[in-house]
Write a protein that holds these residues in place. Structure first.
Motif, short mmCIF file in Angstrom:
data_model
loop_
_atom_site.label_atom_id
_atom_site.label_comp_id
_atom_site.label_asym_id
_atom_site.label_seq_id
_atom_site.Cartn_x
_atom_site.Cartn_y
_atom_site.Cartn_z
N ARG A 159 0.84 -1.21 0.00
CA ARG A 159 0.00 0.00 0.00
C ARG A 159 0.87 1.25 0.00
O ARG A 159 0.48 2.30 -0.52
N GLY A 160 2.06 1.15 0.60
CA GLY A 160 2.98 2.27 0.61
C GLY A 160 3.90 2.31 -0.59
O GLY A 160 4.85 3.11 -0.62
N GLY A 161 3.66 1.43 -1.57
CA GLY A 161 4.46 1.43 -2.79
C GLY A 161 5.77 0.66 -2.68
O GLY A 161 6.62 0.78 -3.57
N VAL A 162 5.93 -0.13 -1.64
CA VAL A 162 7.17 -0.90 -1.45
C VAL A 162 6.95 -2.30 -2.01
O VAL A 162 6.24 -3.12 -1.42
N GLU A 163 7.56 -2.57 -3.16
CA GLU A 163 7.34 -3.84 -3.85
C GLU A 163 8.54 -4.78 -3.76
O GLU A 163 8.40 -5.99 -3.89
N THR A 164 9.72 -4.23 -3.56
CA THR A 164 10.94 -5.05 -3.56
C THR A 164 11.69 -4.93 -2.23
O THR A 164 11.48 -3.99 -1.46
N ILE A 165 12.59 -5.88 -2.01
CA ILE A 165 13.43 -5.83 -0.81
C ILE A 165 14.30 -4.59 -0.85
O ILE A 165 14.52 -3.93 0.19
N GLY A 166 14.77 -4.22 -2.02
CA GLY A 166 15.59 -3.03 -2.14
C GLY A 166 14.85 -1.77 -1.75
O GLY A 166 15.42 -0.86 -1.11
N ALA A 167 13.57 -1.70 -2.12
CA ALA A 167 12.76 -0.52 -1.75
C ALA A 167 12.57 -0.45 -0.24
O ALA A 167 12.59 0.63 0.35
N LEU A 168 12.40 -1.61 0.40
CA LEU A 168 12.28 -1.64 1.86
C LEU A 168 13.60 -1.19 2.49
O LEU A 168 13.60 -0.42 3.47
N ALA A 169 14.71 -1.64 1.95
CA ALA A 169 16.02 -1.27 2.50
C ALA A 169 16.27 0.23 2.43
O ALA A 169 16.97 0.79 3.28
#
Length: 351
Positions: free
Chosen positions: A193-203
């Motif tokens: 929902r916050g637009g975080v689709e990948t592990i890299g985006a979370l990092a």
């Protein structure tokens, strides 16, 4: 720290294929009743071509592949193969953390000084497992548990992925965020929902955004893991829970008396180890492996623990007879083990 995650490939299905070679070319599903409410435990790679996977209902698996073969799980058999796998692994890497019958972590740094050597050791583990059981396994080698676990799934089946120190974030970045251990359905939903689709985006999430999406301690924990930061050590125990010995013969042995002589010799060796540790055991197990690498083990439990080599040998030979009655034939390997250990010796009463 250099750690590996080992994952046996389609373990239950692979064991069934070893036990019934005619199943190897067929879509095979290990699970419950496809006409009831059964669930898929695992499926072989032939069945996975039809989109069948673990935790799917068996009814859905049948709809996807009407000619699939369904077999019920045989957990006792899987435990026997699992024990053989981990015995083989420990011959290469002594310190392991088993997290299931078919997976666990290995302290590669104990025997490898760098990641180049770690690759060689990991290849030796794969060869040892295949040589002992004919099963294949996939390994991921990295500087932390979380990276090693994701890496082990990178090149299945039978793959090996090494992620050297300093390359963790680069390796993890492209993966879907749900692949990160610890990201459950609710966390995944909030992140997407916050637009975080990948592990890299979370990092890459800044503190404020991370706190908004994943409040509490979970957010920083998962962001650290997304960056390859995972300080968890291997969880091992030094407590001895069983004692065993086994021998692979240069040539397969069919003569029962010769096999029993080997069993008696091994039983005495086990008894000596019990005596040295001032221990006794309640359960005796005999393990056999046939020329086609299939494994059987038979156990019996005593009402009172013993450390007497003669008694252990007698029971082990009876168990050998039971195994050979179920499946006669020459043997490639025989083993004797004891478990249910107690920290005292049972004194025999002299009459």
């Amino acid at each position: 720290m250099i750690v590996a995650h080992l994952d046996l490939d389609a373990f239950f299905a692979a064991v069934e294929e070893l036990e019934q070679p005619e199943l190897r070319s067929k879509p095979l599903v290990v699970g419950g009743d496809p006409h009831g409410r059964g669930v898929v435990a695992t499926a072989n790679y032939e069945a996975r071509k039809f989109g069948i996977h673990s935790a799917m209902s068996c009814a859905e698996a049948l709809r996807r592949c009407s000619h699939a073969v369904f077999v019920r799980p045989r957990h006792t058999l899987y435990r026997e193969y699992s024990q053989a796998v981990w015995t083989a692994v420990r011959e290469v890497i002594p310190t392991v953390e088993r997290t299931g019958l078919d997976e666990g972590y290995l302290d590669v740094g104990e025997v490898a000084a760098d990641f180049g050597r770690a690759r060689v050791v990991a290849e030796a583990v794969q060869a040892a497992v295949r040589g002992a059981t004919s099963l294949s396994c996939s390994l991921g080698v990295a500087s932390s548990k979380v990276v090693a676990k994701i890496a082990s799934d990178r090149r299945k089946p039978g793959g090996l992925t090494v992620v050297p120190a300093g390359r963790e974030a680069e390796f993890l970045g492209p993966f879907d965020v749900r692949r990160l251990p610890g990201v459950g359905p609710r966390a995944e939903e909030r992140l997407r929902r916050g637009g975080v689709e990948t592990i890299g985006a979370l990092a890459a999430l800044p503190d404020a955004e991370l706190k908004r999406l994943l409040p509490g301690k979970l957010g920083p924990l998962l962001r650290d893991r997304a960056r390859g930061i995972d300080p968890r050590p291997l969880e091992t125990t030094s407590e001895t829970i069983s004692i065993s010995t086994e021998e692979t013969f240069d040539r397969d042995i069919a003569d029962v008396e010769q096999l029993k002589a080997e069993v008696r010799r091994m039983a005495e060796r086990v008894a000596e180890r019990l005596e040295r540790g001032s221990q006794s055991a309640r359960t005796v197990t005999t393990k056999v492996r046939y020329p086609d690498f299939s494994i059987r083990s038979r156990s019996t439990t005593l009402p009172v623990a013993t450390d007497d080599g003669g008694r252990i040998a007698e029971l082990a030979c009876e168990l050998l007879d039971r195994a050979l009655a179920d499946r006669p034939g020459a043997l490639r390997l025989v083993g004797v083990g004891v478990s249910g250990l107690e920290d005292f010796r049972q004194l025999a009463l002299l009459r």
